[in-house]
Design an enzyme around this catalytic site. Structure first.
Site, mmCIF file in Angstrom:
data_model
loop_
_atom_site.group_PDB
_atom_site.id
_atom_site.type_symbol
_atom_site.label_atom_id
_atom_site.label_comp_id
_atom_site.label_asym_id
_atom_site.label_seq_id
_atom_site.Cartn_x
_atom_site.Cartn_y
_atom_site.Cartn_z
ATOM 1 N N SER A 165 0.881 -1.171 0.074
ATOM 2 C CA SER A 165 0.094 -0.043 -0.039
ATOM 3 C C SER A 165 0.753 1.046 0.171
ATOM 4 O O SER A 165 0.297 2.460 -0.008
ATOM 5 C CB SER A 165 -0.880 -0.106 1.224
ATOM 6 O OG SER A 165 -0.205 0.147 2.368
ATOM 7 N N HIS B 179 -40.737 21.844 -11.084
ATOM 8 C CA HIS B 179 -40.748 20.797 -12.203
ATOM 9 C C HIS B 179 -40.112 21.388 -13.683
ATOM 10 O O HIS B 179 -40.512 20.933 -14.774
ATOM 11 C CB HIS B 179 -42.224 20.358 -12.632
ATOM 12 C CG HIS B 179 -42.973 19.945 -11.642
ATOM 13 N ND1 HIS B 179 -42.981 18.548 -11.019
ATOM 14 C CD2 HIS B 179 -43.752 20.504 -10.635
ATOM 15 C CE1 HIS B 179 -43.734 18.458 -9.937
ATOM 16 N NE2 HIS B 179 -44.223 19.689 -9.648
ATOM 17 N N SER C 196 -15.570 24.178 -28.339
ATOM 18 C CA SER C 196 -15.691 22.802 -29.271
ATOM 19 C C SER C 196 -14.483 22.831 -30.245
ATOM 20 O O SER C 196 -14.320 23.613 -30.901
ATOM 21 C CB SER C 196 -16.994 22.940 -29.877
ATOM 22 O OG SER C 196 -17.112 22.082 -30.827
ATOM 23 N N LYS D 5 -19.211 27.691 -29.905
ATOM 24 C CA LYS D 5 -19.526 27.013 -28.830
ATOM 25 C C LYS D 5 -18.753 27.521 -27.458
ATOM 26 O O LYS D 5 -17.492 27.738 -27.772
ATOM 27 C CB LYS D 5 -19.320 25.346 -28.912
ATOM 28 C CG LYS D 5 -20.190 24.883 -29.723
ATOM 29 C CD LYS D 5 -21.653 24.880 -29.289
ATOM 30 C CE LYS D 5 -21.776 24.082 -27.942
ATOM 31 N NZ LYS D 5 -21.624 22.508 -28.176
ATOM 32 N N GLU E 113 -20.153 20.894 -15.725
ATOM 33 C CA GLU E 113 -20.293 19.612 -15.930
ATOM 34 C C GLU E 113 -19.627 18.620 -15.121
ATOM 35 O O GLU E 113 -19.887 17.518 -15.144
ATOM 36 C CB GLU E 113 -20.407 19.301 -17.493
ATOM 37 C CG GLU E 113 -21.479 20.196 -18.454
ATOM 38 C CD GLU E 113 -21.162 19.959 -19.802
ATOM 39 O OE1 GLU E 113 -20.393 19.329 -20.154
ATOM 40 O OE2 GLU E 113 -21.815 20.876 -20.589
ATOM 41 N N TYR F 225 -8.899 -6.047 12.704
ATOM 42 C CA TYR F 225 -8.358 -5.716 11.496
ATOM 43 C C TYR F 225 -8.577 -6.726 10.368
ATOM 44 O O TYR F 225 -8.177 -7.987 10.890
ATOM 45 C CB TYR F 225 -7.089 -5.443 11.486
ATOM 46 C CG TYR F 225 -6.579 -4.787 10.234
ATOM 47 C CD1 TYR F 225 -6.537 -3.529 9.947
ATOM 48 C CD2 TYR F 225 -5.700 -5.614 9.469
ATOM 49 C CE1 TYR F 225 -6.241 -3.021 8.709
ATOM 50 C CE2 TYR F 225 -5.044 -4.927 8.367
ATOM 51 C CZ TYR F 225 -5.335 -3.835 8.001
ATOM 52 O OH TYR F 225 -4.780 -3.460 6.523
#
Length: 465
Positions: free
Chosen positions: A31, A164, A285, A291, A298, A325
């Site tokens: 790890s 809505h 774009s 664009k 996003e 553990y």
């Protein structure tokens, strides 16, 4: 001291084993690739522990000094990026102890007296998460503060409110901003609760049964600035609730940020045009030159799935484990580190987006339509003494009449309104005012200017506290 050829002796657990480990298993088991992030916490915990066992006479004052000096030297190596990880350093604990032995010799082996990696890793994680939460908390507070600042600046901007995703009633843009800030304030309170539950010393629990030498755990707690000591050694070595708490906090916060991002993606579209993102938080774009994409928002929205996935993924790893553990718990650090990285990054991005956002007052207010005042028309009748259910029905008839005539609700002649109800008088024309509409909601939590300012003031007080 171990020789370079005797690999088993380089492991903390090597004495019982005689055969070589499969190289693939070595890699699978290790790890160090991710838990090396806790190098500082691992050394901090060891510095406290060597003091505690010196008090018990398990190491001499000279050995304690030598070990402490060695640990501080290792600290500097990590700090300067000169620490060399070797092939058989399977985790941060092994790496630091191996290096300590190289620096000071066999006395290094006394550091682990009465201690296990099982209690060592939990204290390292709690120490690490404590600092991580402080950083995250500052980013979250910054976002809320920017929200309050923008709410003040844009308080005179009116816009449609939605249910809505359909236009509902007029509100202030600031009221929308504070809607999301309010949910994030709950997230801040939830984060503080998470920090409190993680604030527990587990060092001194050993592998599972406790410490056989009577180590002073209260002294360790004071040294490491924990407010309390874990009460059961079995629970202490298996407990990862504090990790789940952090992952849950992040998941709920991401749900809120994702919804905030979704709103702004919609509001910044050409169809709405309520706001424009700064170029610093937008992309273009590869095909369409015109664009301007809200990629920052996003990506925030998309990260919600990843963050929530880490919570559910780790909970599934955790759910069926037998007591104390198990190596499955190695997954805890991956989830904790990745979630922290995501949250610290996107909170800063979200703050940048909001602080640089341009709000278009004319577009916001231009989207208001008189049919959004149908409820106000009902309220007009209520103020004339008509029961709300009846007033609601009468207002609906007015909407239908306007639609039948293909006119705006506000352009429906008084004679047509009076044909529906004689309670409509010339003063009904005062209903067709968006500022008057929002200003009637003066109760706490409403969208009147006074109510919005009250929200801002209340949230500022909470942040100060």
């Amino acid at each position: 001291m171990a020789t370079g050829d005797d690999k088993s002796e380089e492991k903390l657990w090597g004495g019982r084993f005689t055969g070589a480990t499969d190289p693939i298993m070595e890699k699978f088991n290790a790890s160090i690739g991710f838990d090396k992030r806790m190098w500082k916490e691992d050394i901090t915990g060891s510095l406290a522990y060597i003091k505690a066992i010196e008090r018990l006479g398990l190491v001499t004052a000279a050995e304690c000094l030598s070990i402490s000096d060695g640990l501080r030297a290792i600290y500097k190596e990590w700090e300067s990026n000169s620490f060399v990880i070797k092939p058989f350093d399977e985790d941060i604990h092994t790496a630091n102890e191996r290096r300590l032995k190289e620096l000071i010799g066999d006395a290094a082996g006394k550091l682990h007296t009465g201690r296990s990696r099982n209690d060592q890793v939990t204290v390292d994680m709690r120490l690490w998460l404590r600092e991580a939460i402080k950083n995250i908390r500052s980013y979250l507070i910054s976002f809320i503060q920017v929200s309050l600042s923008r709410a003040k600046r844009d308080i005179d901007v009116l816009m449609p409110g939605y249910t809505h995703l359909q236009q509902a009633q007029p509100i202030r843009w600031s009221h929308w901003v504070l809607c999301h800030a309010t949910s994030l304030l709950r997230d801040l309170q939830r984060l503080d609760q998470t920090a409190n539950r993680a604030d527990e010393l587990t060092l001194g629990s050993g592998a599972l049964a406790g410490n056989a030498f009577g180590v002073d755990r209260q002294m360790l707690a004071k040294e490491l600035r924990f407010s309390r000591v874990s009460s059961n050694s079995l629970d202490a070595t298996m407990d990862r609730d504090f990790v789940i708490d952090f992952l849950y906090w992040a998941s709920v916060t991401m749900l809120h940020l994702s919804r905030w991002a979704e709103d702004l993606i919609i509001y910044s579209s050409k169809e709405f045009g309520f706001a424009t993102l700064a170029d610093a938080y937008s992309t273009g774009s590869s095909l369409m030159p015109q664009k301007k994409n809200a990629d920052s928002l996003e990506l925030i929205r998309g990260k919600a799935g990843s963050v929530c996935g880490r919570l559910t993924g780790f909970m599934m790893s955790y759910k069926g484990l037998p007591s104390t553990y198990n190596k499955d718990l190695q997954e805890d650090k991956i989830a904790m580190f990745e979630t922290y990285d995501s949250m610290s990054e996107l909170l800063q991005i979200a703050t940048g987006v909001l602080s640089t956002l341009t709000v278009h007052k004319s577009r916001c207010q231009g989207a208001l339509t008189s049919d959004m005042l149908a409820t106000d028309l009902a309220y007009y009748l209520v103020r004339k003494g008509i029961p709300f259910r009846e007033a609601h029905s009468l207002s609906g008839l007015c909407v239908a009449a306007a639609e039948a005539k293909s006119v705006k609700l506000c352009d429906l002649p008084l004679v047509d309104l009076q044909a529906i109800s004689q309670d409509f008088g010339p003063d009904v024309m005062l209903v067709w005012n968006y500022e008057n509409s929002v200003e009637q909601y003066t109760s706490v939590g409403g969208t009147a200017k006074s109510a919005v300012l009250h929200q801002i003031d209340a949230m500022e007080k909470v942040l100060k506290e």
